[in-house]
Design an enzyme around this catalytic site. Sequence first.
Site, PDB file in Angstrom:
ATOM      1  N   HIS A 242       0.845  -1.198   0.000  1.00 29.46           N
ATOM      2  CA  HIS A 242       0.000   0.000   0.000  1.00 29.46           C
ATOM      3  C   HIS A 242       0.875   1.241   0.000  1.00 29.46           C
ATOM      4  CE1 HIS A 242       0.674  -1.327   4.151  1.00 29.46           C
ATOM      5  NE2 HIS A 242       0.667  -0.045   4.497  1.00 29.46           N
TER       6      HIS A 242
ATOM      7  N   HIS B 271       0.891   5.074   1.236  1.00 29.24           N
ATOM      8  CA  HIS B 271       0.249   6.078   2.088  1.00 29.24           C
ATOM      9  C   HIS B 271       0.341   7.450   1.415  1.00 29.24           C
ATOM     10  CE1 HIS B 271       0.265   3.782   6.003  1.00 29.24           C
ATOM     11  NE2 HIS B 271       1.263   3.155   5.427  1.00 29.24           N
TER      12      HIS B 271
HETATM   13  P1  5GP Z   1       1.893   0.101   7.380  1.00 31.52           P
HETATM   14  O1  5GP Z   1       2.532   0.347   8.721  1.00 31.52           O
HETATM   15  O2  5GP Z   1       1.733  -1.361   7.110  1.00 31.52           O
HETATM   16  O3  5GP Z   1       2.560   0.844   6.274  1.00 31.52           O
HETATM   17  O4  5GP Z   1       0.479   0.760   7.464  1.00 31.52           O
HETATM   18  C1  5GP Z   1      -0.694   0.063   7.731  1.00 31.52           C
HETATM   19  C2  5GP Z   1      -1.766   1.103   7.933  1.00 31.52           C
HETATM   20  O5  5GP Z   1      -3.018   0.464   7.838  1.00 31.52           O
HETATM   21  C3  5GP Z   1      -1.702   1.801   9.297  1.00 31.52           C
HETATM   22  O6  5GP Z   1      -1.534   3.194   9.096  1.00 31.52           O
HETATM   23  C4  5GP Z   1      -3.053   1.462   9.930  1.00 31.52           C
HETATM   24  O7  5GP Z   1      -3.612   2.544  10.629  1.00 31.52           O
HETATM   25  C5  5GP Z   1      -3.910   1.079   8.737  1.00 31.52           C
HETATM   26  N1  5GP Z   1      -4.944   0.103   9.008  1.00 31.52           N
HETATM   27  C6  5GP Z   1      -4.795  -1.058   9.695  1.00 31.52           C
HETATM   28  N2  5GP Z   1      -5.961  -1.738   9.734  1.00 31.52           N
HETATM   29  C7  5GP Z   1      -6.865  -0.984   9.046  1.00 31.52           C
HETATM   30  C8  5GP Z   1      -8.248  -1.160   8.744  1.00 31.52           C
HETATM   31  O8  5GP Z   1      -8.898  -2.140   9.100  1.00 31.52           O
HETATM   32  N3  5GP Z   1      -8.845  -0.190   8.010  1.00 31.52           N
HETATM   33  C9  5GP Z   1      -8.154   0.923   7.573  1.00 31.52           C
HETATM   34  N4  5GP Z   1      -8.832   1.814   6.866  1.00 31.52           N
HETATM   35  N5  5GP Z   1      -6.854   1.109   7.844  1.00 31.52           N
HETATM   36  C10 5GP Z   1      -6.211   0.179   8.578  1.00 31.52           C
END
Ligand code: 5GP
Length: 112
Positions: free
Chosen positions: A100, A102
């Site tokens: 993903h 951001h």
């Molecule tokens: P990472 O640290 O993997 O780059 O980011 C994962 C992101 O996914 C985090 O910012 C977290 O807040 C978001 N996230 C985790 N679970 C969910 C969810 O169920 N729904 C949404 N909309 N975001 C999520």
Amino acid sequence: MSEDCIFCKIVAGEIPARKIHEDDEVIAFHDIHPAAPVHFMIVPKAHISSLADAEAAHEGLLGRILLLAPKLARQEGLHTGFRTIINTGRGGGQEVMHLHVHILGGGSLRAM
Ligand code: 5GP
Ligand code: ZN
């Protein structure tokens, strides 16, 4: 679809999300724990675990995601700019193992 992957479940509509875009290959939705006034993610529908797992066959998809970023940023009111982050792997702070991108903005982000 990968079982027990939260983003695959969002793609499948099994978990709700505040979606801001959907097409045949990509969805975008707001982060549940926003780290900026505007914080959403662009996610390929196919389960790719991380950027380190992307392959040559994903070249077009990755380009599509990056070109979507400024379009969606404008749509969400980020007219002065935005930050793009891809966390990759444990060492990169990745928590959800489904690639993903951001997009953050709407406040005063500190220089990195
Ligand atoms: P990472 O640290 O993997 O780059 O980011 C994962 C992101 O996914 C985090 O910012 C977290 O807040 C978001 N996230 C985790 N679970 C969910 C969810 O169920 N729904 C949404 N909309 N975001 C999520
Ligand atoms: Zn997944």
